[in-house]
Scaffold this motif. Structure first.
Motif, PDB file in Angstrom:
ATOM      1  N   ASP A   1       0.847  -1.186   0.000  1.00 21.62           N
ATOM      2  CA  ASP A   1       0.000   0.000   0.000  1.00 21.62           C
ATOM      3  C   ASP A   1       0.888   1.244   0.000  1.00 21.62           C
ATOM      4  O   ASP A   1       1.553   1.549   0.999  1.00 21.62           O
ATOM      5  CB  ASP A   1      -0.909  -0.002   1.228  1.00 21.62           C
ATOM      6  CG  ASP A   1      -1.844   1.200   1.267  1.00 21.62           C
ATOM      7  OD1 ASP A   1      -1.930   1.926   0.244  1.00 21.62           O
ATOM      8  OD2 ASP A   1      -2.487   1.424   2.314  1.00 21.62           O
ATOM      9  N   LEU A   2       0.913   1.969  -1.109  1.00 19.64           N
ATOM     10  CA  LEU A   2       1.711   3.190  -1.224  1.00 19.64           C
ATOM     11  C   LEU A   2       0.932   4.426  -0.810  1.00 19.64           C
ATOM     12  O   LEU A   2       1.469   5.537  -0.862  1.00 19.64           O
ATOM     13  CB  LEU A   2       2.205   3.354  -2.666  1.00 19.64           C
ATOM     14  CG  LEU A   2       3.154   2.269  -3.177  1.00 19.64           C
ATOM     15  CD1 LEU A   2       3.452   2.479  -4.659  1.00 19.64           C
ATOM     16  CD2 LEU A   2       4.449   2.272  -2.379  1.00 19.64           C
ATOM     17  N   GLY A   3      -0.302   4.258  -0.420  1.00 21.16           N
ATOM     18  CA  GLY A   3      -1.116   5.401  -0.043  1.00 21.16           C
ATOM     19  C   GLY A   3      -1.900   5.946  -1.222  1.00 21.16           C
ATOM     20  O   GLY A   3      -1.952   5.343  -2.297  1.00 21.16           O
ATOM     21  N   SER A   4      -2.483   7.112  -1.005  1.00 19.49           N
ATOM     22  CA  SER A   4      -3.301   7.753  -2.040  1.00 19.49           C
ATOM     23  C   SER A   4      -2.782   9.142  -2.337  1.00 19.49           C
ATOM     24  O   SER A   4      -2.210   9.806  -1.472  1.00 19.49           O
ATOM     25  CB  SER A   4      -4.767   7.838  -1.589  1.00 19.49           C
ATOM     26  OG  SER A   4      -5.296   6.547  -1.351  1.00 19.49           O
ATOM     27  N   ASP A   5      -2.983   9.559  -3.564  1.00 24.10           N
ATOM     28  CA  ASP A   5      -2.651  10.922  -3.970  1.00 24.10           C
ATOM     29  C   ASP A   5      -3.584  11.884  -3.239  1.00 24.10           C
ATOM     30  O   ASP A   5      -4.802  11.735  -3.292  1.00 24.10           O
ATOM     31  CB  ASP A   5      -2.821  11.054  -5.483  1.00 24.10           C
ATOM     32  CG  ASP A   5      -2.317  12.377  -6.008  1.00 24.10           C
ATOM     33  OD1 ASP A   5      -2.937  13.412  -5.682  1.00 24.10           O
ATOM     34  OD2 ASP A   5      -1.332  12.391  -6.749  1.00 24.10           O
ATOM     35  N   ILE A   6      -3.020  12.880  -2.533  1.00 21.24           N
ATOM     36  CA  ILE A   6      -3.858  13.775  -1.738  1.00 21.24           C
ATOM     37  C   ILE A   6      -4.597  14.797  -2.593  1.00 21.24           C
ATOM     38  O   ILE A   6      -5.448  15.520  -2.080  1.00 21.24           O
ATOM     39  CB  ILE A   6      -3.035  14.500  -0.659  1.00 21.24           C
ATOM     40  CG1 ILE A   6      -1.966  15.400  -1.292  1.00 21.24           C
ATOM     41  CG2 ILE A   6      -2.402  13.509   0.306  1.00 21.24           C
ATOM     42  CD1 ILE A   6      -1.187  16.225  -0.289  1.00 21.24           C
ATOM     43  N   VAL A   7      -4.277  14.866  -3.868  1.00 16.96           N
ATOM     44  CA  VAL A   7      -4.979  15.796  -4.759  1.00 16.96           C
ATOM     45  C   VAL A   7      -6.083  15.070  -5.522  1.00 16.96           C
ATOM     46  O   VAL A   7      -7.244  15.476  -5.515  1.00 16.96           O
ATOM     47  CB  VAL A   7      -4.000  16.475  -5.733  1.00 16.96           C
ATOM     48  CG1 VAL A   7      -4.751  17.372  -6.713  1.00 16.96           C
ATOM     49  CG2 VAL A   7      -2.965  17.290  -4.969  1.00 16.96           C
ATOM     50  N   SER A   8      -5.721  13.974  -6.206  1.00 14.37           N
ATOM     51  CA  SER A   8      -6.718  13.232  -6.996  1.00 14.37           C
ATOM     52  C   SER A   8      -7.375  12.108  -6.212  1.00 14.37           C
ATOM     53  O   SER A   8      -8.383  11.554  -6.666  1.00 14.37           O
ATOM     54  CB  SER A   8      -6.052  12.645  -8.243  1.00 14.37           C
ATOM     55  OG  SER A   8      -5.090  11.659  -7.882  1.00 14.37           O
ATOM     56  N   HIS A   9      -6.796  11.757  -5.059  1.00 16.81           N
ATOM     57  CA  HIS A   9      -7.297  10.669  -4.208  1.00 16.81           C
ATOM     58  C   HIS A   9      -7.201   9.298  -4.888  1.00 16.81           C
ATOM     59  O   HIS A   9      -7.798   8.336  -4.409  1.00 16.81           O
ATOM     60  CB  HIS A   9      -8.746  10.924  -3.776  1.00 16.81           C
ATOM     61  CG  HIS A   9      -8.953  12.237  -3.099  1.00 16.81           C
ATOM     62  ND1 HIS A   9      -8.446  12.519  -1.852  1.00 16.81           N
ATOM     63  CD2 HIS A   9      -9.582  13.362  -3.514  1.00 16.81           C
ATOM     64  CE1 HIS A   9      -8.770  13.751  -1.504  1.00 16.81           C
ATOM     65  NE2 HIS A   9      -9.454  14.300  -2.502  1.00 16.81           N
ATOM     66  N   ALA A  10      -6.453   9.203  -5.971  1.00 19.75           N
ATOM     67  CA  ALA A  10      -6.257   7.920  -6.648  1.00 19.75           C
ATOM     68  C   ALA A  10      -5.176   7.118  -5.922  1.00 19.75           C
ATOM     69  O   ALA A  10      -4.223   7.691  -5.377  1.00 19.75           O
ATOM     70  CB  ALA A  10      -5.846   8.152  -8.097  1.00 19.75           C
ATOM     71  N   PRO A  11      -5.281   5.804  -5.889  1.00 21.85           N
ATOM     72  CA  PRO A  11      -4.229   4.976  -5.281  1.00 21.85           C
ATOM     73  C   PRO A  11      -2.895   5.173  -6.008  1.00 21.85           C
ATOM     74  O   PRO A  11      -2.836   5.108  -7.238  1.00 21.85           O
ATOM     75  CB  PRO A  11      -4.751   3.545  -5.454  1.00 21.85           C
ATOM     76  CG  PRO A  11      -6.230   3.692  -5.634  1.00 21.85           C
ATOM     77  CD  PRO A  11      -6.425   4.988  -6.355  1.00 21.85           C
ATOM     78  N   LEU A  12      -1.843   5.411  -5.247  1.00 22.06           N
ATOM     79  CA  LEU A  12      -0.542   5.670  -5.857  1.00 22.06           C
ATOM     80  C   LEU A  12       0.012   4.430  -6.551  1.00 22.06           C
ATOM     81  O   LEU A  12       0.781   4.552  -7.505  1.00 22.06           O
ATOM     82  CB  LEU A  12       0.439   6.166  -4.790  1.00 22.06           C
ATOM     83  CG  LEU A  12       0.183   7.596  -4.309  1.00 22.06           C
ATOM     84  CD1 LEU A  12       1.013   7.911  -3.085  1.00 22.06           C
ATOM     85  CD2 LEU A  12       0.485   8.594  -5.423  1.00 22.06           C
ATOM     86  N   SER A  13      -0.372   3.259  -6.098  1.00 25.43           N
ATOM     87  CA  SER A  13       0.078   2.042  -6.774  1.00 25.43           C
ATOM     88  C   SER A  13      -0.448   1.992  -8.204  1.00 25.43           C
ATOM     89  O   SER A  13       0.256   1.558  -9.127  1.00 25.43           O
ATOM     90  CB  SER A  13      -0.384   0.804  -6.001  1.00 25.43           C
ATOM     91  OG  SER A  13      -1.790   0.801  -5.849  1.00 25.43           O
TER      92      SER A  13
END
Length: 319
Positions: free
Chosen positions: A79-91
């Motif tokens: 789990d790389l987290g989520s983009d705080i702007v687009s909220h898309a999964p960073l993976s």
């Protein structure tokens, strides 16, 4: 266990602490960047209550050690987290962008090797004018900044000749021909400098081998220069050449950040640049981490190849 298997095992085990230290460095460097990512994300209308709530959701209100442990634990789970702007999964974002960066660096290093190694051989075995021309190419390739060369190539092939697109990207699976047309300029921009370094290393390594006594013996036996180089000298110079190629792949991964931005390629480098301007900590961490891990893996593969080419390295008799 044979000495070569032991050598590979040692190199793999040494990679583990390197990855650990690298993760700490990436995590701390991002935290030292000035600015509040939450206020940047929420905009100038953000209230203190909204900022506090989002900071709590992202775990930024915890101490640094807790933040790192939570982040590292999530990495082990994939789990790389989520983009705080687009909220898309960073993976998912990295899965979309890594192939672009790998294609760019892969094509660039292949072209650099195809140019640098043959020219390095010619520089070591050719006449005075060949050596002068190759030396001029080395000076040009090392001295010219990538971004300046890229701009000049765009002006020439797009502005003047109008035969290549200036920027953009088409996936190879969708249209192989257009994909290569879009990749020619960025690949050439990256490859010129790397070819110069590979040329210089090939020339130096081969010149050193050609001065050894066993080469003099082979010449005395009547072997041609081409046969000596292809059958004996190049084999002995290969470890040094492979080492510098591995190093230059790491340089290419770093240079891809600028080139992807210049040519509007949707790779990891461009993702990192955009995330930095947005103070998007998770995206920056994920992008830098992906590039760093790739470089470490390439270094590991390079060490293993050098050990296979030079038995003294795997036997512990040479470093």
């Amino acid at each position: 266990m044979t000495s070569r298997l032991a050598f590979v095992a040692r190199r793999v085990l040494l990679t583990i602490p390197v990855l650990f230290v690298m993760s700490i460095v990436v995590f701390l460097i991002i935290r030292l960047v000035p600015g509040d990512p939450v206020r940047t994300m929420l905009g100038f209308r953000a209230t203190d209550a909204n900022v506090a709530e989002v900071r709590h959701q992202l775990g930024l209100d915890q101490d640094i050690l807790t933040q790192y442990l939570n982040w590292a634990g999530a990495l082990f789970r994939g789990d790389l987290g989520s983009d705080i702007v687009s909220h898309a999964p960073l993976s998912e974002l990295l899965a979309q962008r890594l192939p672009v960066t790998f294609e760019l660096t892969g094509l660039a290093i292949v072209l650099a090797v195809a140019i640098g190694v043959p020219l390095g051989i010619r520089a070591a075995t050719g006449g005075r004018w060949v050596k002068r021309l190759t030396e001029g190419f080395v000076v040009f390739g090392i001295s010219i900044p990538d971004f300046w060369l890229g701009i000049m190539l765009v002006l020439l092939f797009t502005g003047t000749l109008a035969i290549l697109p200036p920027s953009g990207y088409v996936p190879f699976a969708d249209d192989p021909v257009n994909n290569l047309r879009y990749m020619i300029l960025p690949v050439l921009t990256l490859a010129v400098g790397e070819a110069a370094y590979i040329l210089r290393t090939t020339r130096s390594a081969l010149t050193g081998v050609l001065d050894r006594p066993f080469i003099t013996f082979l010449r005395a036996k009547g072997l041609s220069t081409r046969r000596i180089v292809s059958g004996h000298a190049l084999r002995n110079a290969a470890p040094a050449i492979v080492t510098v190629i591995g190093i230059q792949i790491g340089v290419l991964l770093g240079g891809a950040i600028i080139i992807e931005t210049l040519f509007a390629l949707p790779g990891v480098g461009r993702l990192v640049v955009t995330a930095i301007t947005q103070r998007n900590y998770p995206a920056v961490q994920a992008g830098v981490l992906a590039i760093a891990v790739t470089f470490i893996v390439v270094s590991l593969i390079t060490d293993i190849l050098v050990g296979a080419l030079d038995p003294r390295v795997s036997d512990g008799k040479s470093t």
